[in-house]
Write a protein that holds these residues in place. Structure first.
Motif, PDB file in Angstrom:
ATOM      1  N   TYR A  93      -8.757  -4.087   8.479  1.00  0.00           N
ATOM      2  CA  TYR A  93      -7.657  -4.429   7.584  1.00  0.00           C
ATOM      3  C   TYR A  93      -8.182  -5.021   6.277  1.00  0.00           C
ATOM      4  O   TYR A  93      -7.770  -4.606   5.193  1.00  0.00           O
ATOM      5  CB  TYR A  93      -6.691  -5.412   8.256  1.00  0.00           C
ATOM      6  N   LEU A  94      -9.104  -5.981   6.397  1.00  0.00           N
ATOM      7  CA  LEU A  94      -9.641  -6.652   5.203  1.00  0.00           C
ATOM      8  C   LEU A  94     -10.272  -5.660   4.233  1.00  0.00           C
ATOM      9  O   LEU A  94      -9.960  -5.658   3.040  1.00  0.00           O
ATOM     10  CB  LEU A  94     -10.700  -7.683   5.607  1.00  0.00           C
ATOM     11  N   THR A 148      -9.489  -6.742  12.416  1.00  0.00           N
ATOM     12  CA  THR A 148      -9.310  -7.659  11.280  1.00  0.00           C
ATOM     13  C   THR A 148     -10.173  -7.197  10.114  1.00  0.00           C
ATOM     14  O   THR A 148      -9.717  -7.148   8.970  1.00  0.00           O
ATOM     15  CB  THR A 148      -9.661  -9.103  11.697  1.00  0.00           C
ATOM     16  N   ALA A 205     -11.602 -14.191   0.074  1.00  0.00           N
ATOM     17  CA  ALA A 205     -10.395 -13.832   0.801  1.00  0.00           C
ATOM     18  C   ALA A 205     -10.534 -14.491   2.167  1.00  0.00           C
ATOM     19  O   ALA A 205     -11.529 -14.274   2.861  1.00  0.00           O
ATOM     20  CB  ALA A 205     -10.289 -12.316   0.951  1.00  0.00           C
ATOM     21  N   GLN A 236      -6.141  -3.062  -2.128  1.00  0.00           N
ATOM     22  CA  GLN A 236      -4.819  -3.365  -2.693  1.00  0.00           C
ATOM     23  C   GLN A 236      -4.813  -4.633  -3.541  1.00  0.00           C
ATOM     24  O   GLN A 236      -3.925  -4.824  -4.355  1.00  0.00           O
ATOM     25  CB  GLN A 236      -3.781  -3.491  -1.564  1.00  0.00           C
ATOM     26  N   SER A 237      -5.811  -5.500  -3.356  1.00  0.00           N
ATOM     27  CA  SER A 237      -5.840  -6.782  -4.060  1.00  0.00           C
ATOM     28  C   SER A 237      -6.281  -6.646  -5.518  1.00  0.00           C
ATOM     29  O   SER A 237      -6.050  -7.544  -6.315  1.00  0.00           O
ATOM     30  CB  SER A 237      -6.792  -7.752  -3.355  1.00  0.00           C
ATOM     31  N   GLN A 259      -7.652  -2.151   3.722  1.00  0.00           N
ATOM     32  CA  GLN A 259      -6.343  -2.294   3.088  1.00  0.00           C
ATOM     33  C   GLN A 259      -6.290  -3.442   2.085  1.00  0.00           C
ATOM     34  O   GLN A 259      -5.997  -3.231   0.920  1.00  0.00           O
ATOM     35  CB  GLN A 259      -5.255  -2.485   4.157  1.00  0.00           C
ATOM     36  N   TRP A 260      -6.561  -4.668   2.564  1.00  0.00           N
ATOM     37  CA  TRP A 260      -6.369  -5.828   1.695  1.00  0.00           C
ATOM     38  C   TRP A 260      -7.218  -5.748   0.427  1.00  0.00           C
ATOM     39  O   TRP A 260      -6.697  -5.892  -0.676  1.00  0.00           O
ATOM     40  CB  TRP A 260      -6.650  -7.146   2.434  1.00  0.00           C
ATOM     41  N   LEU A 261      -8.514  -5.509   0.583  1.00  0.00           N
ATOM     42  CA  LEU A 261      -9.415  -5.498  -0.579  1.00  0.00           C
ATOM     43  C   LEU A 261      -9.021  -4.434  -1.598  1.00  0.00           C
ATOM     44  O   LEU A 261      -8.848  -4.755  -2.781  1.00  0.00           O
ATOM     45  CB  LEU A 261     -10.869  -5.343  -0.120  1.00  0.00           C
ATOM     46  N   PHE A 309      -9.010 -15.153   5.924  1.00  0.00           N
ATOM     47  CA  PHE A 309      -8.105 -14.629   6.944  1.00  0.00           C
ATOM     48  C   PHE A 309      -8.412 -15.275   8.281  1.00  0.00           C
ATOM     49  O   PHE A 309      -9.559 -15.635   8.552  1.00  0.00           O
ATOM     50  CB  PHE A 309      -8.255 -13.106   7.084  1.00  0.00           C
TER      51      PHE A 309
END
Length: 157
Positions: free
Chosen positions: A115-116, A112, A98, A123-124, A119-121, A100
């Motif tokens: 978030y990574l 950052t 990923a 949800q991915s 949230q991002w991980l 960013f």
């Protein structure tokens, strides 16, 4: 964005500590300054870009603020023919990452990462590969608002 990167090798300075120790004792800054002063000792160095690799223990309750993990701060090399005294060679494997871009002060980088990983991980639908790394190139100006740091989080395939 998810990118695939080929393996590469980094030669630099290794330290093991938790984030609190790294920040309070300025361990990463000391390692970075030492690396810059010894850059000419690293044979096969590719450019001036510095990599900060962070390798985390495979523990379910890992907390980087309290639990120690490994950091390697170094330069990419074509081959690690000779590793200078007090340095290590570290192989970063081929993987999906990923990718960013953090924009802003280095002191705000935690947002950052929050978030990574927060949230991002999740949800991915992807799984964390156990390490991440930052790229400090000519955009790296840690104390300035125009600072930019590329962050790559390893993903399990």
């Amino acid at each position: 964005m998810v990118v695939s990167l080929s393996e590469f090798e980094v030669v630099g300075i290794e330290l093991s500590a938790n984030l609190k120790q790294i920040e309070e004792q300025q361990l990463a800054k000391q390692a970075y300054d030492s690396l810059l002063s010894r850059a000419s000792e690293i044979e096969g160095r590719i450019g001036e870009t510095v990599y900060l690799i962070q390798i985390y223990p495979n523990e379910p309750d890992f907390n980087p603020m309290v639990d120690a993990f490994t950091q390697v701060i170094g330069y990419q090399v074509s081959t690690a023919a000779t590793v200078p005294n007090g340095m290590v060679a570290h192989q970063v494997p081929s993987s999906d990452y990923a990718q960013f871009l953090h924009k802003g002060l280095e002191s705000e980088l935690g947002r950052t990462y929050d978030y990574l990983y927060g949230q991002w991980l999740p949800q991915s639908g992807r799984q964390f590969g156990g390490y991440d790394f930052e790229v400090w190139d000519d955009r790296y100006q840690p104390e300035r608002p125009e600072n930019e740091i590329e962050v790559y989080v390893a993903l399990k395939s």
